[in-house]
Motif scaffolding. Sequence first.
Motif, mmCIF file in Angstrom:
data_model
loop_
_atom_site.group_PDB
_atom_site.id
_atom_site.type_symbol
_atom_site.label_atom_id
_atom_site.label_comp_id
_atom_site.label_asym_id
_atom_site.label_seq_id
_atom_site.Cartn_x
_atom_site.Cartn_y
_atom_site.Cartn_z
ATOM 1 N N ASP A 108 -12.886 34.807 -7.633
ATOM 2 C CA ASP A 108 -11.695 34.167 -8.175
ATOM 3 C C ASP A 108 -11.571 34.423 -9.677
ATOM 4 N N THR A 109 -12.691 34.341 -10.392
ATOM 5 C CA THR A 109 -12.697 34.585 -11.827
ATOM 6 C C THR A 109 -12.347 36.039 -12.118
ATOM 7 N N ALA A 110 -12.928 36.967 -11.346
ATOM 8 C CA ALA A 110 -12.625 38.386 -11.537
ATOM 9 C C ALA A 110 -11.148 38.671 -11.249
ATOM 10 N N THR A 111 -10.583 38.017 -10.241
ATOM 11 C CA THR A 111 -9.158 38.178 -9.916
ATOM 12 C C THR A 111 -8.291 37.646 -11.051
ATOM 13 N N ASP A 112 -8.656 36.480 -11.586
ATOM 14 C CA ASP A 112 -7.926 35.927 -12.731
ATOM 15 C C ASP A 112 -7.972 36.886 -13.914
ATOM 16 N N LEU A 113 -9.117 37.512 -14.104
ATOM 17 C CA LEU A 113 -9.302 38.435 -15.216
ATOM 18 C C LEU A 113 -8.330 39.604 -15.111
ATOM 19 N N GLN A 114 -8.143 40.123 -13.908
ATOM 20 C CA GLN A 114 -7.255 41.261 -13.704
ATOM 21 C C GLN A 114 -5.789 40.883 -13.835
ATOM 22 N N SER A 115 -5.443 39.631 -13.543
ATOM 23 C CA SER A 115 -4.031 39.244 -13.523
ATOM 24 C C SER A 115 -3.566 38.602 -14.825
ATOM 25 N N GLY A 116 -4.401 38.641 -15.864
ATOM 26 C CA GLY A 116 -3.996 38.013 -17.119
ATOM 27 C C GLY A 116 -4.005 36.516 -16.969
ATOM 28 N N PHE A 117 -5.166 35.912 -17.051
ATOM 29 C CA PHE A 117 -5.423 34.556 -16.580
ATOM 30 C C PHE A 117 -5.118 33.455 -17.573
ATOM 31 N N ILE A 155 -24.430 26.836 0.847
ATOM 32 C CA ILE A 155 -23.048 26.495 0.491
ATOM 33 C C ILE A 155 -22.813 26.770 -0.993
ATOM 34 N N GLY A 156 -23.761 26.379 -1.824
ATOM 35 C CA GLY A 156 -23.647 26.654 -3.262
ATOM 36 C C GLY A 156 -23.562 28.146 -3.542
ATOM 37 N N GLY A 157 -24.355 28.957 -2.827
ATOM 38 C CA GLY A 157 -24.321 30.404 -3.010
ATOM 39 C C GLY A 157 -22.987 31.000 -2.623
ATOM 40 N N VAL A 158 -22.459 30.575 -1.474
ATOM 41 C CA VAL A 158 -21.158 31.080 -1.014
ATOM 42 C C VAL A 158 -20.061 30.679 -2.003
ATOM 43 N N LEU A 159 -20.101 29.425 -2.471
ATOM 44 C CA LEU A 159 -19.097 28.974 -3.434
ATOM 45 C C LEU A 159 -19.175 29.750 -4.739
ATOM 46 N N MET A 160 -20.394 30.030 -5.197
ATOM 47 C CA MET A 160 -20.526 30.802 -6.432
ATOM 48 C C MET A 160 -19.949 32.200 -6.270
ATOM 49 N N LEU A 161 -20.203 32.829 -5.123
ATOM 50 C CA LEU A 161 -19.627 34.150 -4.879
ATOM 51 C C LEU A 161 -18.104 34.071 -4.834
ATOM 52 N N TYR A 162 -17.565 33.049 -4.179
ATOM 53 C CA TYR A 162 -16.115 32.885 -4.118
ATOM 54 C C TYR A 162 -15.533 32.674 -5.521
ATOM 55 N N PHE A 163 -16.175 31.798 -6.323
ATOM 56 C CA PHE A 163 -15.671 31.528 -7.662
ATOM 57 C C PHE A 163 -15.822 32.757 -8.564
ATOM 58 N N ALA A 164 -16.871 33.561 -8.349
ATOM 59 C CA ALA A 164 -17.016 34.812 -9.099
ATOM 60 C C ALA A 164 -15.850 35.742 -8.778
#
Length: 199
Positions: A67-76, A56-65
């Motif tokens: 999410d962070t990359a998406t925020d980076l592209q959209s001017g977060f 679960i921790g691994g899946v969440l880390m991948l999801y948050f990674a």
Amino acid sequence: MNAVIAEESVAHGWRSGVRAGLGAMTADICFFVGALLGVVAAIERLPTLRAAMVAIGGVLMLYFAYDTATDLQSGFRTADAAGADRGFRRAFVLAITNPYQILFWLTAGVALLDPGTVDVLAPLSTALAGWFVVQTGTPLLLVGLFGGIMLWVVGFPAVLIAARKRMDSFAPLTAAASAVVLGGFGVYFLVDAATLLIG
């Protein structure tokens, strides 16, 4: 946890970074209470439960990674309350499913609760034995532990914010580095969970 705190600090401000740190610290408090009650030791004796938590921790880390990359592209860079609350939840969920924090509380954490002494420098060299002996099982030691965590939770985001003000490109670099760290640990946790289940 530092990757989440860093990303929240530079993306949403000091308060959001502190809230993310408080999320991780809240998980430590849960583990502390769990260690007192023996729950943490029970998790270690149930390898399937431990493997599920790691997965679960691994899946969440991948999801948050992601999410962070998406925020980076959209001017977060925002300062909204939703972002701050998100940081607390992210850090708490990652910390509570982090096998390394569980292992810490099974080993060093439990040792801190048991009355006795620990010669911190003795394993490094016999010449250093007796120079730094810690009395365990005392309230002062636990206050020091959580006081140190709180100092980091408040100070680390402040340092990042100060650095961001000097270098405007710091925020995207921090977010990108956070995404890479979260993604890398996410993959590592999933491999570790598979190893636990297979082995």
